[in-house]
Design a protein around this motif. Structure first.
Motif, PDB file in Angstrom:
ATOM      1  N   LYS A  87       0.842  -1.205   0.000  1.00 11.30           N
ATOM      2  CA  LYS A  87       0.000   0.000   0.000  1.00 11.30           C
ATOM      3  C   LYS A  87       0.878   1.255   0.000  1.00 11.30           C
ATOM      4  O   LYS A  87       0.612   2.219  -0.721  1.00 11.30           O
ATOM      5  CB  LYS A  87      -0.893  -0.026   1.244  1.00 11.30           C
ATOM      6  N   SER A 144       1.374   4.136  -3.025  1.00 14.04           N
ATOM      7  CA  SER A 144       1.059   5.551  -2.854  1.00 14.04           C
ATOM      8  C   SER A 144       2.260   6.441  -3.187  1.00 14.04           C
ATOM      9  O   SER A 144       2.105   7.637  -3.399  1.00 14.04           O
ATOM     10  CB  SER A 144       0.588   5.812  -1.423  1.00 14.04           C
ATOM     11  N   LEU A 152      -1.642   5.702  -8.526  1.00 14.77           N
ATOM     12  CA  LEU A 152      -2.913   6.339  -8.162  1.00 14.77           C
ATOM     13  C   LEU A 152      -3.328   7.432  -9.143  1.00 14.77           C
ATOM     14  O   LEU A 152      -4.443   7.936  -9.072  1.00 14.77           O
ATOM     15  CB  LEU A 152      -2.842   6.868  -6.725  1.00 14.77           C
TER      16      LEU A 152
END
Ligand code: HEC
Length: 128
Positions: free
Chosen positions: A49, A53, A58
């Motif tokens: 995760k 990011s 994203l």
């Protein structure tokens, strides 16, 4: 009298069958453990995760909404979390390409290591 003799006989058969049954149970347990071993550890998921990011992912993906690329919950629905899919999708992230979701290609990520890409996939396949 005959009946009395049969009881120890039955007990004997059960005792003999017991190790065989135990072996079968151990086999099943081992298989279950191997399958569980393919599941991602919470540490890998958290690392994935974080990596995601700090990369460009994203910009094209959101967890629950389709942007340029598919929503991660849709990816997680399509691919069960297992070692084969971790490898397959990690390779796809590094190489880029189209075809699985439509004609728009994902950009390649050649700087990404297979290990990091796999952690990202473990995270993605854990969102459900
Ligand atoms: C330029 C936009 C873009 C970026 C940046 C991007 N993706 Fe994608 N991604 C896509 C598109 C478009 C698809 C669908 C590709 C297809 O149809 O095969 C996709 C598909 C995927 C899939 C599913 C692949 C498959 O074969 O089903 C995963 C997993 C994925 N991306 C993860 C990532 C990760 C992790 C990153 C960051 C390292 C990332 N993407 C960055 C656009 C992008």
């Amino acid at each position: 009298m005959k009946k009395m003799l049969m009881i120890p006989g039955v007990v004997m058969v059960l005792m003999l069958a017991n190790p065989v049954m135990n072996a079968a149970q151990a086999q099943t347990k081992k298989k279950a453990q191997a399958a569980a071993g393919a599941k991602a550890s919470p540490a890998d998921i958290a690392a994935g995760k974080e990596l995601l990011s700090t990369s460009d992912c994203l910009a094209c993906h959101k967890v629950d909404v389709k942007l340029v690329g598919p929503a991660y919950i849709d990816v997680a629905k399509k691919y069960p979390a297992n070692e084969a899919n971790y490898n397959k999708l990690a390779k796809k992230i590094i190489a880029g390409g189209a075809g699985a979701w439509g004609d728009i290609p994902m950009s390649p990520h050649p700087a990404l290591s297979m290990a990091d890409a796999k952690k990202m996939v473990k995270y993605i396949l854990s969102v459900k």
